[in-house]
Design an enzyme around this catalytic site. Structure first.
Site, PDB file in Angstrom:
ATOM      1  N   ASP A 135       0.859  -1.181   0.000  1.00  0.00           N
ATOM      2  CA  ASP A 135       0.000   0.000   0.000  1.00  0.00           C
ATOM      3  C   ASP A 135       0.896   1.232   0.000  1.00  0.00           C
ATOM      4  O   ASP A 135       2.075   1.160   0.378  1.00  0.00           O
ATOM      5  CB  ASP A 135      -0.921   0.019   1.223  1.00  0.00           C
ATOM      6  CG  ASP A 135      -1.953   1.151   1.159  1.00  0.00           C
ATOM      7  OD1 ASP A 135      -2.432   1.450   0.050  1.00  0.00           O
ATOM      8  OD2 ASP A 135      -2.270   1.737   2.198  1.00  0.00           O
ATOM      9  N   SER A 136       0.325   2.354  -0.405  1.00  0.00           N
ATOM     10  CA  SER A 136       1.086   3.604  -0.374  1.00  0.00           C
ATOM     11  C   SER A 136       1.367   4.051   1.054  1.00  0.00           C
ATOM     12  O   SER A 136       2.275   4.843   1.295  1.00  0.00           O
ATOM     13  CB  SER A 136       0.336   4.695  -1.128  1.00  0.00           C
ATOM     14  OG  SER A 136      -0.938   4.909  -0.549  1.00  0.00           O
ATOM     15  N   TYR A 188      -0.863   8.486  -2.608  1.00  0.00           N
ATOM     16  CA  TYR A 188      -0.914   8.234  -4.047  1.00  0.00           C
ATOM     17  C   TYR A 188      -2.174   8.824  -4.688  1.00  0.00           C
ATOM     18  O   TYR A 188      -2.206   9.033  -5.901  1.00  0.00           O
ATOM     19  CB  TYR A 188      -0.920   6.722  -4.313  1.00  0.00           C
ATOM     20  CG  TYR A 188       0.420   6.038  -4.273  1.00  0.00           C
ATOM     21  CD1 TYR A 188       1.529   6.592  -3.645  1.00  0.00           C
ATOM     22  CD2 TYR A 188       0.582   4.799  -4.878  1.00  0.00           C
ATOM     23  CE1 TYR A 188       2.747   5.936  -3.611  1.00  0.00           C
ATOM     24  CE2 TYR A 188       1.799   4.130  -4.866  1.00  0.00           C
ATOM     25  CZ  TYR A 188       2.874   4.696  -4.217  1.00  0.00           C
ATOM     26  OH  TYR A 188       4.085   4.037  -4.187  1.00  0.00           O
ATOM     27  N   GLY A 189      -3.212   9.035  -3.885  1.00  0.00           N
ATOM     28  CA  GLY A 189      -4.531   9.361  -4.427  1.00  0.00           C
ATOM     29  C   GLY A 189      -4.589  10.600  -5.290  1.00  0.00           C
ATOM     30  O   GLY A 189      -5.431  10.705  -6.181  1.00  0.00           O
ATOM     31  N   ASN A 199      -6.233   0.855  -3.444  1.00  0.00           N
ATOM     32  CA  ASN A 199      -7.175   1.063  -4.536  1.00  0.00           C
ATOM     33  C   ASN A 199      -6.587   1.941  -5.632  1.00  0.00           C
ATOM     34  O   ASN A 199      -6.805   1.706  -6.815  1.00  0.00           O
ATOM     35  CB  ASN A 199      -8.460   1.684  -4.002  1.00  0.00           C
ATOM     36  CG  ASN A 199      -9.353   0.672  -3.337  1.00  0.00           C
ATOM     37  OD1 ASN A 199     -10.147   0.008  -3.991  1.00  0.00           O
ATOM     38  ND2 ASN A 199      -9.226   0.524  -2.032  1.00  0.00           N
ATOM     39  N   THR A 200      -5.826   2.966  -5.238  1.00  0.00           N
ATOM     40  CA  THR A 200      -5.246   3.857  -6.240  1.00  0.00           C
ATOM     41  C   THR A 200      -4.234   3.107  -7.105  1.00  0.00           C
ATOM     42  O   THR A 200      -4.238   3.230  -8.337  1.00  0.00           O
ATOM     43  CB  THR A 200      -4.578   5.067  -5.574  1.00  0.00           C
ATOM     44  OG1 THR A 200      -5.536   5.751  -4.765  1.00  0.00           O
ATOM     45  CG2 THR A 200      -4.041   6.024  -6.614  1.00  0.00           C
ATOM     46  N   THR A 202      -8.680   1.598   1.588  1.00  0.00           N
ATOM     47  CA  THR A 202      -8.378   0.742   2.730  1.00  0.00           C
ATOM     48  C   THR A 202      -8.181   1.518   4.024  1.00  0.00           C
ATOM     49  O   THR A 202      -8.093   0.919   5.100  1.00  0.00           O
ATOM     50  CB  THR A 202      -7.131  -0.117   2.437  1.00  0.00           C
ATOM     51  OG1 THR A 202      -6.053   0.733   2.013  1.00  0.00           O
ATOM     52  CG2 THR A 202      -7.427  -1.123   1.339  1.00  0.00           C
TER      53      THR A 202
END
Length: 284
Positions: A21-22, A53-54, A85-86, A204
C-alpha cells in the site's frame, strides 16, 4: 546431480506473500488475509515516503508501484497483493500486461478492485450502489468499468472523499472534526442515487471511519469494506492456483517495512493492523 539440491534450497527459502500500500491502509486488508490464511509468511510494504498516491498522476502512481513490485520480487515474493485502490486502479493492468511477462512471468500481482466488483451486486436489491473513494480512484473509473462486467444492470454512483485519508492518518478518525466531512460526503453520494442500498468503502483507510460513517448512514444501507472480501477472494485464488500456492513458504512470519521512518510507522500501523507492529525502513 546438483538439481535436487537446488530444489531443496528453494523449498527452505522464504517466499512470502507480499502486501503493498502507499501507506497504512493496506494493513486493514492484510489483517483479514492473515486471519483467513494464518500459516503463510507475509511482507508488508508501505511507501509512506511518497504517500499519498490518491492525488498523483497515473504515470507517477504506475512508476512508484512498479518500483515496489520489483522490491517484493527481490525479497522472494511470488505473489504480490496491491492492497491499495489507487495503485490497483492506476497501475495494476499495465504491470500485469506489460511488465510482469518481462520481469518474471511465473509471478503474480493482484489488486483489490476486481474481487470487490465480482461480488458487490450480490448485496444490492435496488440495483443502485455507491462507491466512496479517493480522487484518483474515482477519476480512474475503474469501479464502474469492472462492476459493469459482472453486474451490467447495476447503477454505480461515485463520491470522492479527499479529506478522509488525512483524517485517518492524522489520528482524527474518531474525533468530532471528522463528522462534518463524513456527513458531507454521505449526503452528496445519496443525492446522486436516491435508491442506493449498498455502499463500498473503496479505500483501505476508510474502515477506521466506519463507526462515524454508520452514525450518518440511513438505516437499511449495507456498508462494505474490502478486507474480508479480498481475503475470501485470495483463499479461492490459492485453491485454484496450486502452482502459486506451492511456491509460498509456510511459517506464519510477518515482516513490516516502510520507505519512511520505521518508529513512526510502527506506532500508526498498530492502529490499522490491530496489534503491535515493529517495522523496518527500506530503500527502493
Amino acid at each position: 546431480m546438483n538439481h535436487p539440491k537446488a530444489i531443496q534450497v528453494n523449498l527452505r527459502a522464504k517466499t512470502p506473500i507480499g502486501i503493498f500500500d502507499s501507506g497504512y491502509g493496506g494493513l486493514t486488508v492484510m489483517k483479514e488475509i492473515v486471519k483467513a490464511l494464518p500459516g503463510f509468511d507475509y511482507i508488508y510494504l508501505g511507501d509512506n515516503a511518497r504517500a499519498p498516491y490518491g492525488t498523483r498522476s497515473f504515470e507517477t502512481v504506475y512508476r512508484y508501484t512498479l518500483e515496489c513490485v520489483e522490491w517484493f520480487f527481490e525479497q522472494g515474493c511470488p505473489l504480490v497483493i496491491l492492497a491499495c485502490n489507487t495503485a490497483s486502479a492506476k497501475a495494476l493492468r499495465s504491470i500485469q500486461q506489460n511488465d510482469l511477462p518481462l520481469m518474471d512471468p511465473g509471478n503474480r500481482v493482484l489488486g483489490v478492485i476486481r474481487p470487490t466488483a465480482e461480488v458487490i451486486g450480490n448485496y444490492s436489491k435496488t440495483r443502485q450502489v455507491g462507491i466512496m473513494a479517493t480522487n484518483g480512484t474515482v477519476a480512474s473509473q475503474s469501479y464502474p468499468i469492472e462492476i459493469k462486467k459482472f453486474f451490467p444492470d447495476l447503477d454505480v454512483y461515485q463520491e470522492a472523499c479527499p479529506m478522509w485519508v488525512p483524517l485517518v492518518e492524522n489520528n482524527e478518525y474518531d474525533k468530532p472534526g471528522a463528522d462534518y466531512f463524513i456527513n458531507q460526503h454521505i449526503f452528496q453520494l445519496l443525492e446522486k442515487g436516491s435508491k442506493i442500498d449498498t455502499i463500498l468503502l473503496a479505500c483501505t483507510h476508510y474502515p477506521l471511519l466506519i463507526n462515524k460513517i454508520r452514525q450518518y448512514l440511513p438505516l437499511g444501507i449495507e456498508l462494505l469494506s474490502q478486507g474480508e472480501i479480498v481475503a475470501r477472494s485470495l483463499v479461492d485464488y490459492l485453491e485454484r492456483h496450486p502452482e502459486i500456492t506451492g511456491r509460498l513458504s509456510l511459517g506464519g512470519h510477518k515482516r513490516f517495512c516502510t520507505t519512511d521512518d520505521a518508529a513512526g510507522f510502527g506506532q500508526s500501523a498498530s492502529i490499522f493492523f490491530g496489534e503491535a507492529v515493529i517495522a523496518e525502513k527500506v530503500n527502493l
